[in-house]
Design an enzyme around this catalytic site. Structure first.
Site, PDB file in Angstrom:
ATOM      1  N   GLY A   3      -2.753   4.111  13.465  1.00  0.00           N
ATOM      2  CA  GLY A   3      -2.826   3.354  12.208  1.00  0.00           C
ATOM      3  C   GLY A   3      -2.564   1.874  12.455  1.00  0.00           C
TER       4      GLY A   3
ATOM      5  CD  GLU B  13       9.218   0.175  13.986  1.00  0.00           C
ATOM      6  OE1 GLU B  13       9.017   1.322  14.433  1.00  0.00           O
ATOM      7  OE2 GLU B  13       9.958  -0.100  13.032  1.00  0.00           O
TER       8      GLU B  13
ATOM      9  CE  LYS C  33      -2.478   3.304   2.167  1.00  0.00           C
ATOM     10  NZ  LYS C  33      -1.881   4.655   1.995  1.00  0.00           N
TER      11      LYS C  33
ATOM     12  CB  CYS D 184      10.608   4.337  15.079  1.00  0.00           C
ATOM     13  SG  CYS D 184      11.728   3.421  14.046  1.00  0.00           S
TER      14      CYS D 184
ATOM     15  N   GLY E 107       4.513   2.810  11.387  1.00  0.00           N
ATOM     16  CA  GLY E 107       3.860   4.124  11.376  1.00  0.00           C
ATOM     17  C   GLY E 107       3.308   4.453  12.743  1.00  0.00           C
ATOM     18  CB  SER E 108       0.552   6.677  13.687  1.00  0.00           C
ATOM     19  OG  SER E 108      -0.528   6.101  12.976  1.00  0.00           O
TER      20      SER E 108
ATOM     21  CD  GLU F 112       6.770   8.374  18.250  1.00  0.00           C
ATOM     22  OE1 GLU F 112       5.690   7.816  18.015  1.00  0.00           O
ATOM     23  OE2 GLU F 112       7.800   8.168  17.595  1.00  0.00           O
TER      24      GLU F 112
HETATM   25  P1  NAP Z   1       0.514   6.543   9.650  1.00  0.00           P
HETATM   26  O1  NAP Z   1      -0.358   7.717   9.637  1.00  0.00           O
HETATM   27  O2  NAP Z   1       0.246   5.497  10.661  1.00  0.00           O
HETATM   28  O3  NAP Z   1       0.444   5.881   8.190  1.00  0.00           O
HETATM   29  C1  NAP Z   1       1.176   4.724   7.819  1.00  0.00           C
HETATM   30  C2  NAP Z   1       0.402   3.979   6.754  1.00  0.00           C
HETATM   31  O4  NAP Z   1      -0.760   3.367   7.330  1.00  0.00           O
HETATM   32  C3  NAP Z   1      -0.109   4.880   5.651  1.00  0.00           C
HETATM   33  O5  NAP Z   1      -0.045   4.191   4.433  1.00  0.00           O
HETATM   34  C4  NAP Z   1      -1.549   5.128   6.042  1.00  0.00           C
HETATM   35  O6  NAP Z   1      -2.358   5.384   4.929  1.00  0.00           O
HETATM   36  C5  NAP Z   1      -1.930   3.819   6.684  1.00  0.00           C
HETATM   37  N1  NAP Z   1      -2.973   3.984   7.685  1.00  0.00           N
HETATM   38  C6  NAP Z   1      -3.007   4.910   8.675  1.00  0.00           C
HETATM   39  N2  NAP Z   1      -4.129   4.753   9.408  1.00  0.00           N
HETATM   40  C7  NAP Z   1      -4.811   3.717   8.868  1.00  0.00           C
HETATM   41  C8  NAP Z   1      -6.051   3.077   9.164  1.00  0.00           C
HETATM   42  N3  NAP Z   1      -6.831   3.484  10.178  1.00  0.00           N
HETATM   43  N4  NAP Z   1      -6.442   2.041   8.390  1.00  0.00           N
HETATM   44  C9  NAP Z   1      -5.674   1.639   7.365  1.00  0.00           C
HETATM   45  N5  NAP Z   1      -4.508   2.203   7.029  1.00  0.00           N
HETATM   46  C10 NAP Z   1      -4.078   3.230   7.763  1.00  0.00           C
HETATM   47  O7  NAP Z   1       2.032   6.903   9.800  1.00  0.00           O
HETATM   48  P2  NAP Z   1       2.912   7.999   9.025  1.00  0.00           P
HETATM   49  O8  NAP Z   1       2.138   8.695   7.983  1.00  0.00           O
HETATM   50  O9  NAP Z   1       4.090   7.293   8.564  1.00  0.00           O
HETATM   51  O10 NAP Z   1       3.317   9.018  10.149  1.00  0.00           O
HETATM   52  C11 NAP Z   1       2.405   9.588  11.032  1.00  0.00           C
HETATM   53  C12 NAP Z   1       2.844   9.341  12.468  1.00  0.00           C
HETATM   54  O11 NAP Z   1       3.314   7.999  12.667  1.00  0.00           O
HETATM   55  C13 NAP Z   1       4.001  10.197  12.914  1.00  0.00           C
HETATM   56  O12 NAP Z   1       3.587  11.431  13.401  1.00  0.00           O
HETATM   57  C14 NAP Z   1       4.653   9.345  13.987  1.00  0.00           C
HETATM   58  O13 NAP Z   1       4.082   9.563  15.232  1.00  0.00           O
HETATM   59  C15 NAP Z   1       4.376   7.958  13.588  1.00  0.00           C
HETATM   60  N6  NAP Z   1       5.510   7.298  12.957  1.00  0.00           N
HETATM   61  C16 NAP Z   1       6.115   6.297  13.599  1.00  0.00           C
HETATM   62  C17 NAP Z   1       7.140   5.619  12.984  1.00  0.00           C
HETATM   63  C18 NAP Z   1       7.803   4.468  13.630  1.00  0.00           C
HETATM   64  O14 NAP Z   1       8.748   3.965  13.072  1.00  0.00           O
HETATM   65  N7  NAP Z   1       7.359   3.993  14.749  1.00  0.00           N
HETATM   66  C19 NAP Z   1       7.560   5.952  11.724  1.00  0.00           C
HETATM   67  C20 NAP Z   1       6.917   6.980  11.079  1.00  0.00           C
HETATM   68  C21 NAP Z   1       5.881   7.626  11.701  1.00  0.00           C
HETATM   69  P3  NAP Z   1      -2.912   6.861   4.586  1.00  0.00           P
HETATM   70  O15 NAP Z   1      -1.769   7.804   4.770  1.00  0.00           O
HETATM   71  O16 NAP Z   1      -3.368   6.735   3.204  1.00  0.00           O
HETATM   72  O17 NAP Z   1      -4.003   7.083   5.575  1.00  0.00           O
END
Ligand code: NAP
Length: 527
Positions: free
Chosen positions: A244, A264, A183, A301, A240-241, A392
């Site tokens: 998510g 993660e 995705k 992260c 990611g978050s 975080e």
């Molecule tokens: P994210 O918002 O969690 O998105 C990651 C992926 O998951 C994207 O492709 C997103 O798609 C998808 N997604 C998000 N919510 C979803 C849901 N409810 N159902 C299905 N798919 C979903 O993470 P991000 O854009 O990378 O960064 C946002 C936040 O994540 C940051 O502010 C940070 O806090 C955290 N982060 C953590 C790490 C880590 O390594 N732990 C790394 C990067 C970011 P869409 O964008 O199309 O919604």
């Protein structure tokens, strides 16, 4: 190669929808190219292709899959400057960082290829029959790891190459023998398309089945959920978050056939600064940590978001130096509008909490989506009483907790929820004096560092990148390093099978020459 804004469905490019999103340059704050969303028909075609590809791909030898992974690495390098410049433009990350990350991505694909050529990773375990055993005969049982089926990968925003389309999740899932559907992350759609087409080309060149790899454009809430709910999909990799990761984890658990989601998520990576270390090299440690907190605009992260020390002159000297260093850091562009806004809000929210003092902040500058670094401090008691301080703040920010004594330090570590890492900054002799603190730090994290910085995750056999919940949904696994392959396999035991019907890994003759555990002994010998 020119970006076309299409979905990559096996060996074909496809864009049948009128619905599109536009990629974005966060540094210039301007839209880039159009990317067409996958339609329901395209999604279904992708999943059916993946299902059919699995029937073929799962039987391929380790060396054939290794050829594929090495060809992906070569195709990525062949994209050369087009890929580098696209990733720089879409992520706002500096060119040197992207080139380094490309090296890591290619290196990780080659490491998995080596693992496959070696072959021992399947954990072949054999117990030969004892027909004369009393009171009952013992059967011949042979076990190894086998692939689970199509894997959906959610790419991370903060590593547009190494944790994205051809990153660790994809490399480990393909190495295990599973087709992959990515995705695409909205934050680097062009980078994703270039890499996805490189993978498709490598698949074609090395004789892989059509559908072994696909990449679709769409929103998480629609495409992402649809993929995870589809019966063809057998496992999910996500970075990611927290919100998510948990949304996908819950959706997968509610399927008629529940499947694992290896997510993660967030981590604040506590760092314990022991007094002896601060006395011996407080200023140097402060400079080291200012670098780690602000590396990549803090968008890792493993960013050290929580620094813990015991009140005293040594800690004050450290904090004074840390504040000066942080104030001097030039703000860098953050990955996207959402992450930039959430950094501003998260930082402001911490600073308005009871007892929190700003120690130092870099001056704001003119420019788009710039994340200015900051460090703040709070007492141990205030920290323990306020869950808002345990969250975080994704970006170049760290909170220092001043504890009254060793006992409060332990309490603070214990209050931190599951973490990817924890770090002990100490003089060697302090490890004994503070052994309970070290134990607490080990209880909360997947990786514990001694005198280092948590940023920078080595891709190797021994790495553990995944810790207790909520840093990951399953602390038994890692998303970095060769053990990441174990997320996408299952053990299969074969009982009483004749030699000719066994896979090579389990045959008496050991034709692959792999390490196996035979009747309790590790050996490469034939039986
Ligand atoms: P994210 O918002 O969690 O998105 C990651 C992926 O998951 C994207 O492709 C997103 O798609 C998808 N997604 C998000 N919510 C979803 C849901 N409810 N159902 C299905 N798919 C979903 O993470 P991000 O854009 O990378 O960064 C946002 C936040 O994540 C940051 O502010 C940070 O806090 C955290 N982060 C953590 C790490 C880590 O390594 N732990 C790394 C990067 C970011 P869409 O964008 O199309 O919604």
């Amino acid at each position: 190669m020119v970006v076309q804004g299409k979905n990559i469905i096996g060996f074909s490019l496809s864009a049948t929808s009128e619905d599109f999103v536009t990629s974005f340059d966060p540094r210039e704050a301007r839209p880039l190219e159009k990317f067409y969303m996958a339609t329901n028909e395209e999604i279904e075609e992708t999943l059916q292709k993946a299902s059919q590809a699995f029937g073929v791909y799962k039987h391929f030898s380790g060396s054939k899959k290794a050829d594929f992974l090495e060809a992906i690495a070569d195709e990525i390098l062949a994209l050369d400057d087009v890929l580098v410049q696209t990733a720089v433009k879409e992520s706002g990350l500096p060119e040197a960082r992207i080139i380094g990350e490309r090296g890591r991505t290619v290196g990780q694909l080659r490491l998995f290829a080596q693992l496959l050529r070696d072959g021992s990773w399947v954990d072949a375990t054999i117990e030969t029959a004892q027909p004369d055993r009393q009171p009952l005969p013992k059967p011949d049982i042979r076990k190894m790891l086998v692939p689970v089926g199509p894997v959906v990968v959610f790419a991370a925003s903060n590593f547009p190459l190494a944790f994205s389309t051809a990153g660790g999740d994809t490399a480990s899932a393909l190495a295990a023998g599973n087709p992959v559907i990515v995705k695409a992350h909205m934050s680097h759609l062009g980078t994703n398309e270039l890499v996805a087409r490189a993978i498709a080309q490598a698949a074609k060149n090395t004789g892989m089945p059509d559908g072994v790899f696909s990449s679709l454009n769409g929103r998480g809430s629609s495409l992402g959920q649809q993929l995870v709910m589809h019966p063809v999909v057998k496992s999910v990799g996500f970075t990611g978050s927290y919100s998510g990761g948990m949304a996908l984890y819950k959706a997968a658990a509610q399927r008629e056939e529940p499947i694992p989601v290896f997510a993660e998520m967030g981590s604040i990576n506590p760092v314990v600064l022991l007094p002896g270390k601060l006395k011996a090299s407080g200023r140097e440690t402060a400079r080291q940590y200012a670098g780690s907190i602000t590396l990549g605009a803090g968008q890792f992260c493993t960013n050290p978001g929580l620094l813990l020390g015991i009140e005293g002159e040594e800690l004050d000297i450290f904090l004074d130096e840390l504040a000066k260093e942080i104030e001097a850091v030039v703000p860098a562009t953050m990955l996207n509008e959402g992450i930039w806004k959430s950094y501003q809000n998260g930082r402001a929210k911490v600073l308005e909490q009871n007892g929190v003092t700003l120690l130092g902040a870099a001056a704001e500058q003119e420019g788009n989506h710039l994340g200015a670094a900051a460090v703040a401090c709070v007492s141990g008691a205030n920290f323990l009483n306020n869950p808002n301080l345990h969250e975080e703040v994704f970006g170049p920010f760290s909170l220092v907790v001043k504890c009254t004594d060793k006992e409060q330090l332990q309490q603070v570590i214990r209050s931190a929820r599951g973490q990817l890492t924890s770090t002990i900054m100490a003089e060697p002799g302090e490890l004994t004096e503070y052994k309970d603190v070290v134990r607490e730090a080990s209880n909360v994290a997947g990786r514990v560092l001694f005198n280092g910085v948590p940023t920078g995750v080595e891709v190797c056999h021994a790495m553990q990148h995944g810790g207790p919940f909520p840093s990951s949904t399953d602390s038994r696994f890692t998303s970095v390093g060769t053990d990441a392959i174990k997320r996408f396999v299952r053990p299969l035991a074969l009982q009483g099978f004749p030699e000719e019907a066994l896979p090579d890994e389990l045959k008496n003759s050991n034709p692959l020459g792999i390490w196996r555990k035979v009747n309790g002994e590790l050996t490469r010998d034939a039986i």
